[in-house]
Write an enzyme that holds these catalytic residues in place. Structure first.
Site, mmCIF file in Angstrom:
data_model
loop_
_atom_site.group_PDB
_atom_site.id
_atom_site.type_symbol
_atom_site.label_atom_id
_atom_site.label_comp_id
_atom_site.label_asym_id
_atom_site.label_seq_id
_atom_site.Cartn_x
_atom_site.Cartn_y
_atom_site.Cartn_z
ATOM 1 N N ARG A 168 0.829 -1.208 0.000
ATOM 2 C CA ARG A 168 0.000 0.000 0.000
ATOM 3 C C ARG A 168 0.862 1.256 0.000
ATOM 4 O O ARG A 168 0.480 2.293 -0.524
ATOM 5 C CB ARG A 168 -0.985 0.029 1.175
ATOM 6 N N LYS A 213 -7.492 5.608 -19.589
ATOM 7 C CA LYS A 213 -7.924 5.990 -20.935
ATOM 8 C C LYS A 213 -6.801 5.771 -21.943
ATOM 9 O O LYS A 213 -6.356 4.665 -22.122
ATOM 10 C CB LYS A 213 -8.417 7.434 -20.907
ATOM 11 N N TYR A 224 -15.156 16.456 -15.822
ATOM 12 C CA TYR A 224 -15.585 15.061 -15.852
ATOM 13 C C TYR A 224 -16.680 14.853 -14.792
ATOM 14 O O TYR A 224 -16.592 15.426 -13.696
ATOM 15 C CB TYR A 224 -14.356 14.192 -15.567
ATOM 16 N N ASP A 250 -6.275 18.521 -15.147
ATOM 17 C CA ASP A 250 -6.570 17.148 -15.567
ATOM 18 C C ASP A 250 -6.427 17.137 -17.085
ATOM 19 O O ASP A 250 -7.228 17.731 -17.794
ATOM 20 C CB ASP A 250 -7.993 16.782 -15.134
HETATM 21 C C1 LIG Z 1 -12.177 9.043 -16.944
HETATM 22 C C2 LIG Z 1 -11.755 10.358 -16.452
HETATM 23 C C3 LIG Z 1 -11.456 10.572 -15.097
HETATM 24 C C4 LIG Z 1 -11.573 9.477 -14.074
HETATM 25 O O1 LIG Z 1 -10.721 8.404 -14.346
HETATM 26 P P1 LIG Z 1 -11.047 6.913 -13.834
HETATM 27 O O2 LIG Z 1 -9.784 6.201 -14.153
HETATM 28 O O3 LIG Z 1 -12.240 6.433 -14.593
HETATM 29 O O4 LIG Z 1 -11.322 7.014 -12.372
HETATM 30 C C5 LIG Z 1 -11.055 11.838 -14.692
HETATM 31 N N1 LIG Z 1 -10.966 12.847 -15.586
HETATM 32 C C6 LIG Z 1 -11.250 12.686 -16.889
HETATM 33 C C7 LIG Z 1 -11.139 13.848 -17.805
HETATM 34 C C8 LIG Z 1 -11.659 11.441 -17.371
HETATM 35 O O5 LIG Z 1 -11.947 11.286 -18.663
#
Ligand SMILES: *Cc1c(COP(=O)(O)O)cnc(C)c1O
Length: 393
Positions: free
Chosen positions: A53, A203, A106, A178
């Site tokens: 962890r 992604k 998001y 982000d």
């Molecule tokens: C998918 C996404 C997230 C969250 O990511 P997860 O891996 O699904 O928790 C955060 N910000 C953006 C822009 C995203 O497309």
């Protein structure tokens, strides 16, 4: 019968040669030789491992590769993109602080802003990230952080990163970016004035829809240490196997990104010419509302995401997905294969029709995460789907 636990006493076979692929280390604990050595490892992070962890080699290996892409060091891999957003915010904020976010974040990040942070005594509000002046107006005396996305979901609006970075710097506010939709291939947020960059590795970076991971990197090592401590305490740790898969995916990230982007450009132009399409949204097209800002921020990297709007409503939308079963209708993005999502029935279903219309999302709105398939096959799929949609109106 030999006791299988004997392998634990004998250790894992090693030799003079070294593995080419990264070894996978699912072990939760690491044995030290002496209490002195254990002390030393705890006091000098990076010199060894203790308990998974806290840190483990597969997460470290992945983090170092992502650091190289973002142009920094000491980043942290987390169990999801949302874990990275959470760790970044909670690692910087305390009760009484205010955080100003983009109004098209998001969905889950919006929920964090609307519900979770206020419940912890952290004030939040939202502003339009394409308008630095709107952000300046939203700043309060206790504003401690700004959270924006480079390219918004699903309308693909491009943030005024330069304007908002200048504002954040002038007012001494932390800027969290982000950059999931643009990835470090298009935008290296730390180079452009961000204090912290966040990625949903789930992604494009991992790219195969088989892991859930996130990444956060702060420019300031002390801030990074605070984020890391928070993430470890809250247990936002990633699985070694997910990290191993994502590292493997990362080896082809640049190739996949470039191929998907080429496809997206061609597909956007193709869809724009089909009857029954009201508009196409792609940052690389001259008719994109932020085209000039997209050129300045993304350069020649408009990305793999495009959206389009059918002239028809829900009936047309149903006809489209039914007519193109080979393109998965699934609410994600960044896979090697093209996927299709319909925000009114998924990510933006909680909004009222009027609230959706206000940000330009009608019942005929689709978002496409373009993959690396043969582009002629993709054009044929969309020609068929959009013709079926037009026939259903
Ligand atoms: C998918 C996404 C997230 C969250 O990511 P997860 O891996 O699904 O928790 C955060 N910000 C953006 C822009 C995203 O497309």
């Amino acid at each position: 019968m030999t006791d299988p636990n004997l392998i634990r006493r004998q250790g894992f076979p090693t030799g003079r040669s070294r593995p080419v692929a990264s070894p996978l280390h699912p072990t939760v604990v690491w044995a030290a030789d002496t209490p002195d050595q254990l002390d030393n490892i705890y006091e000098n992070p990076g010199t060894g491992f203790t308990y998974a962890r806290e840190a483990h080699p597969n997460a470290e290996a992945l983090a170092q590769r992502l650091d190289a892409l973002e142009g920094g060091q000491g980043g942290l891999v987390t169990g999801s993109g949302m874990a990275a957003v959470t760790a970044a915010l909670l690692g910087c904020l305390k009760a009484g602080d205010h955080v100003l976010g983009g109004d098209q974040l998001y969905g889950r990040s919006l929920r964090l802003m609307a519900e979770t942070l206020p419940a912890m005594g952290i004030e939040t509000s939202l502003a339009d990230p394409t308008d630095a002046l709107a952000f300046a107006k939203g700043v309060r005396p206790n504003t401690r952080a700004i959270l924006i996305e480079t390219v918004s979901n699903p309308t693909l609006r491009v943030a005024d990163l330069a304007g908002i970075a200048a504002l954040a710097k002038e007012r001494g506010i932390l800027l969290l970016v982000d950059s999931t939709f643009s990835t470090p291939r298009a935008v290296r947020a730390l180079d452009l004035g961000a204090d912290i960059v966040i990625q949903s590795v789930t992604k494009l970076l991992a790219g195969h829809s088989d892991v859930t991971l996130g990444y956060v990197l702060a420019r300031d090592p002390a801030r990074m240490a605070a984020i890391r401590t928070l993430a470890v305490t809250m247990g936002l740790t990633p699985s070694p196997f997910d990290c191993w898969l994502a590292e493997r995916g990362l080896f082809t990230f640049a190739l996949r990104y470039d191929a998907a982007e080429r496809n997206a450009q061609a597909l956007a132009d193709h869809i724009a010419g089909l009857p029954g399409v009201a508009r196409v949204i792609y940052p690389g097209r001259a008719d994109h509302p932020d085209h000039n800002r997209a050129r300045a921020l993304l350069g020649e990297r408009p990305g793999n995401m495009l959206s389009f709007e059918l002239a028809g409503g829900r009936a047309a939308a149903n006809a489209l997905t039914a007519a193109m079963p080979d393109v998965p209708f699934a609410p994600t993005l960044g896979d090697v294969a093209t996927t299709l999502s319909h925000p009114p029935s998924s990510s933006h279903r909680a909004l009222t029709v009027a609230a959706r219309e206000a940000i330009g999302i009608s019942e005929g709105f689709f978002r496409v995460s373009v993959g690396v398939e043969d582009v002629e096959m993709l054009k044929a799929d969309f020609t068929r789907g959009i013709a079926a949609a037009a026939a259903a109106v």
